[in-house]
Motif scaffolding. Structure first.
Motif, PDB file in Angstrom:
ATOM      1  N   ASP A  99       0.876  -1.173   0.000  1.00 25.64           N
ATOM      2  CA  ASP A  99       0.000   0.000   0.000  1.00 25.64           C
ATOM      3  C   ASP A  99       0.916   1.227   0.000  1.00 25.64           C
ATOM      4  O   ASP A  99       1.466   1.605   1.028  1.00 25.64           O
ATOM      5  N   ILE A 102       0.589   4.295   2.704  1.00 30.01           N
ATOM      6  CA  ILE A 102       0.799   3.974   4.119  1.00 30.01           C
ATOM      7  C   ILE A 102       2.194   3.416   4.336  1.00 30.01           C
ATOM      8  O   ILE A 102       2.824   3.676   5.362  1.00 30.01           O
ATOM      9  N   PHE A 151       2.276  -0.644  13.270  1.00 32.68           N
ATOM     10  CA  PHE A 151       1.296  -1.534  12.653  1.00 32.68           C
ATOM     11  C   PHE A 151       0.976  -1.083  11.233  1.00 32.68           C
ATOM     12  O   PHE A 151       0.748  -1.907  10.350  1.00 32.68           O
ATOM     13  N   TRP A 155       1.277  -3.599   8.181  1.00 31.81           N
ATOM     14  CA  TRP A 155       0.107  -3.946   7.366  1.00 31.81           C
ATOM     15  C   TRP A 155       0.332  -3.559   5.906  1.00 31.81           C
ATOM     16  O   TRP A 155      -0.014  -4.293   4.990  1.00 31.81           O
ATOM     17  N   ARG A 158       2.190  -5.782   3.187  1.00 27.81           N
ATOM     18  CA  ARG A 158       1.542  -6.982   2.639  1.00 27.81           C
ATOM     19  C   ARG A 158       2.505  -8.162   2.583  1.00 27.81           C
ATOM     20  O   ARG A 158       2.719  -8.784   1.541  1.00 27.81           O
ATOM     21  N   MET A 167       1.356  -7.834  14.531  1.00 28.51           N
ATOM     22  CA  MET A 167       0.407  -8.426  15.471  1.00 28.51           C
ATOM     23  C   MET A 167       1.060  -8.653  16.824  1.00 28.51           C
ATOM     24  O   MET A 167       0.476  -8.381  17.875  1.00 28.51           O
ATOM     25  N   PHE A 170       1.482  -5.442  18.664  1.00 28.95           N
ATOM     26  CA  PHE A 170       0.229  -4.949  19.218  1.00 28.95           C
ATOM     27  C   PHE A 170      -0.161  -5.710  20.478  1.00 28.95           C
ATOM     28  O   PHE A 170      -0.509  -5.108  21.501  1.00 28.95           O
TER      29      PHE A 170
ATOM     30  N   ASN B  31     -11.344   1.214   1.972  1.00 36.73           N
ATOM     31  CA  ASN B  31     -10.508   0.188   2.577  1.00 36.73           C
ATOM     32  C   ASN B  31     -10.606   0.313   4.092  1.00 36.73           C
ATOM     33  O   ASN B  31     -10.455   1.399   4.640  1.00 36.73           O
ATOM     34  N   PHE B  33      -8.759  -0.525   6.592  1.00 34.06           N
ATOM     35  CA  PHE B  33      -7.613  -0.033   7.354  1.00 34.06           C
ATOM     36  C   PHE B  33      -7.432   1.465   7.165  1.00 34.06           C
ATOM     37  O   PHE B  33      -7.134   2.188   8.115  1.00 34.06           O
ATOM     38  N   HIS B  34      -7.667   1.931   5.923  1.00 36.38           N
ATOM     39  CA  HIS B  34      -7.577   3.379   5.687  1.00 36.38           C
ATOM     40  C   HIS B  34      -8.619   4.112   6.521  1.00 36.38           C
ATOM     41  O   HIS B  34      -8.349   5.188   7.069  1.00 36.38           O
ATOM     42  N   ILE B  75      -8.440  -2.482  15.175  1.00 33.32           N
ATOM     43  CA  ILE B  75      -7.452  -3.149  14.334  1.00 33.32           C
ATOM     44  C   ILE B  75      -7.553  -4.658  14.493  1.00 33.32           C
ATOM     45  O   ILE B  75      -7.452  -5.408  13.526  1.00 33.32           O
ATOM     46  N   MET B  79      -8.253  -7.477  11.703  1.00 32.17           N
ATOM     47  CA  MET B  79      -7.435  -8.674  11.526  1.00 32.17           C
ATOM     48  C   MET B  79      -8.303  -9.924  11.451  1.00 32.17           C
ATOM     49  O   MET B  79      -7.953 -10.884  10.788  1.00 32.17           O
ATOM     50  N   LEU B  84      -9.049  -8.867   4.748  1.00 28.60           N
ATOM     51  CA  LEU B  84      -7.882  -8.134   5.218  1.00 28.60           C
ATOM     52  C   LEU B  84      -7.171  -7.393   4.096  1.00 28.60           C
ATOM     53  O   LEU B  84      -6.878  -6.203   4.208  1.00 28.60           O
ATOM     54  N   THR B  85      -6.908  -8.083   2.998  1.00 29.71           N
ATOM     55  CA  THR B  85      -6.086  -7.464   1.965  1.00 29.71           C
ATOM     56  C   THR B  85      -6.920  -6.988   0.779  1.00 29.71           C
ATOM     57  O   THR B  85      -6.368  -6.596  -0.240  1.00 29.71           O
ATOM     58  N   ARG B  87      -8.688  -4.680  -1.664  1.00 32.69           N
ATOM     59  CA  ARG B  87      -8.378  -3.289  -1.964  1.00 32.69           C
ATOM     60  C   ARG B  87      -9.564  -2.385  -1.621  1.00 32.69           C
ATOM     61  O   ARG B  87      -9.403  -1.278  -1.161  1.00 32.69           O
TER      62      ARG B  87
END
Lengths: 384, 169
Positions: A99, A102, A151, A155, A158, A167, A170, B31, B33-34, B75, B79, B84-85, B87
């Motif tokens: 990503d 980020i 984190f 994340w 990837r 993880m 955290f 997304n 997480f964003h 978070i 998880m 999770l991934t 887009r």
């Protein structure tokens, strides 16, 4: 004379502002007064970090019976600068699937928290950048930010190893944040203040909290939780090389990796500084040396202890790590609040006796409830 | 000195703008997480607003509780979902229109109640003690009953979590 040396940085700042005041209006002076503190912290922190890496490599070398860095400069003193140049000129690799935004933001954000918390550390008499009413809470609150940035990095990479590292970081942060905050509650209770400057003033004249029964144990718990918080050995599971490559910074290289490293070292310095402020009397010490020297010396000793840990202790297992926080630290710190309250309430000889009894009782209880369970001997009914 | 007040005012409006923009991003980004990160930014903006209003204790508690603890929970929730991934995940579904209507009705009442409060800004209220010690004294004095009620609710939640989470013997 001793007074002048003690206050030399404060006086230099005042003199500089006086000189500026001749030509500039008041409001600029007000801004400059704030900016000077910020600029000094921003300039000193990376230098401290650079020489902490040098110190760590030198001391670890000594522990392992070798020299450590000794090629660049005398005693390898220029090694951190050479490393910095190397990091800057390294190729910056970003994984194709990462990503992008980020992945880029994480190393930028991660250095903010350790730099911010330096503002509430009293480095000497009158040498605090921002004497906040809630300085201690500010430190604890802002330092949780680091793990969010960490984190983010793990994340956004990837990568399975990165994610596992994140993880772990955290889970570790959640477990150790609680006993850490609870271990400083007795200090707040006894000084009835959250300001770091006021906490140091309460300990002036060798009344350091580490010398009280509750303070000694609270200092130990706080320091160990601090080591866990900055992910140093033996709590370095988030970046365990033998299991998950390099943990959360697997996919970082060059300067971005250096920023992760920098954040870790500045946090180490900040946590040691806070431990000194809370339990070791801050800048208090014999008057023949200036106050900032005593603060530096005590912090340096705590950092040396952390390096010593790294040189001698193996890494924890995950279940040991969690058990340590939840089964030992948490009940002890809870009881310690009560013990510190007894100390504050009773007159001198009585409170010492009460505290000793209280601590003995809680340690015995912990020993009894945490004793190793030996599983019953198995009977193999259908064997042979 | 006037110019400093001007700076402070500009800073306040900038903070408000960032808070609101981040809040909008929370509900529009595709997304998970964003969204979580935008929520952190928004909550941080609220904390800065508290600081601006000289409520330092509240600001730090905002960071500790909301940003620290709730983000942690969020978070972990991310998880545990299998997206999770991914887009992008759509933020709207068929219920978004009725939800908007309900929110609008709620907001009318909310704004009406805000307007009905007489905001007394005078020298006495500006000089009122809002330091942490006074806050503690109030929590242990006049407001001890709600404080204890909250503690009981938290204990119940804790015990419930332990019962739900334990392994069957």
């Amino acid at each position: 004379m001793a007074e002048t040396i003690d206050q030399i940085f404060v006086l230099a700042k005042d003199r500089f502002l006086d000189l500026l005041g001749i030509v500039l209006p008041d409001w600029i002076i007000l801004l400059v007064r704030i900016l000077i503190s910020i600029a000094v912290l921003l300039a000193v922190a990376p230098v401290v970090m650079m020489y902490m890496t040098w110190l760590e490599r030198k001391v670890l070398g000594r522990i392992q019976n070798r020299y450590g860095p000794n090629r660049v400069g005398i005693f390898g003193l220029l090694q951190p600068i050479a490393d910095g140049i190397k990091m800057l000129t390294k190729e910056d690799i970003v994984p194709k699937n990462a990503d992008q935004v980020i992945h880029f933001l994480a190393p930028v954000v991660i250095v903010i928290a350790p730099l911010l918390v330096l503002a509430v550390l009293p480095f000497g008499r009158n040498m605090i950048a921002a004497d906040l009413n809630v300085g201690l809470l500010f430190f604890l609150g802002v330092s949780t930010f680091g793990v969010i940035a960490l984190f983010m990095g793990s994340w956004a990479s990837r990568n399975k190893y990165s994610l596992l590292g994140g993880m772990r970081a955290f889970a570790q942060m959640i477990s150790y944040e609680i006993p850490m905050v609870l271990s400083v509650v007795p200090v707040i209770l006894v000084t009835s203040s959250l300001s770091t400057a006021a906490i140091v003033e309460a300990q002036l004249g060798w009344k350091w909290f580490i010398f009280t029964p509750w303070g000694g144990f609270a200092a130990l718990v706080f320091f160990l939780c601090g080591v866990a918080e900055v992910n140093r050995t033996p709590f370095d599971l988030p970046e365990a090389e033998s299991e998950i490559v390099a943990g959360f910074h697997t996919e970082y290289s060059g300067m971005k990796f250096a920023l992760f490293y920098m954040a870790e070292f500045i946090s180490t310095f900040a946590i040691s500084g806070l431990a000194v402020t809370l339990f070791l009397g801050g800048w208090d010490g014999p008057a023949f040396l200036p106050s900032w020297f005593w603060f530096g010396l005590k912090t340096f000793i705590l950092i040396l202890i952390m390096i010593w840990f790294r040189g001698t202790l193996p890494r924890f297992r995950v279940d040991q790590l969690m058990g340590f926080a939840w089964k030992v630290f948490l009940p002890f710190t809870l009881a310690n609040i009560f013990i510190a309250a007894l100390w504050a309430l009773l007159p001198y000889p009585k409170n010492f006796i009460a505290d000793t009894i209280g601590i003995t009782v809680i340690l015995t209880l912990l020993q009894i409830f945490n004793r190793k369970e030996t599983p019953k001997k198995r009977k193999y009914l259908y064997a042979n | 000195m006037e110019i400093l007040y001007f700076f402070a005012k500009t800073g306040f409006y900038a903070t408000a703008l960032v808070t609101l923009a981040a809040a909008i991003l929370v509900v529009t980004l595709r997304n998970l997480f964003h969204c979580a990160l935008a929520l952190i930014l928004s909550l941080l903006g609220v904390a800065v607003t508290y600081l601006y209003l000289k409520a330092e204790f509240l600001a730090i508690i905002q960071i500790l509780l909301y940003i620290g603890a709730i983000m942690t929970l969020l978070i972990f929730a991310i998880m545990l979902t299998h997206r999770l991934t991914d887009r992008s995940v759509s933020q709207t579904n068929r219920q978004s229109l009725p939800a908007f209507a309900l929110l609008a009705v709620f907001n009318i009442f909310f704004i009406a109640s805000l307007a009905a409060v007489p905001w007394k800004i005078n020298s006495a209220s500006l000089a009122a003690k809002i330091d942490t010690q006074a806050l503690g004294a109030f929590l242990m004095g006049p407001y001890v009953f709600p404080f204890e009620i909250i503690s009981i609710v938290l204990i119940i939640a804790l015990v419930g979590a332990v019962i739900l989470g334990r392994t069957d013997q």
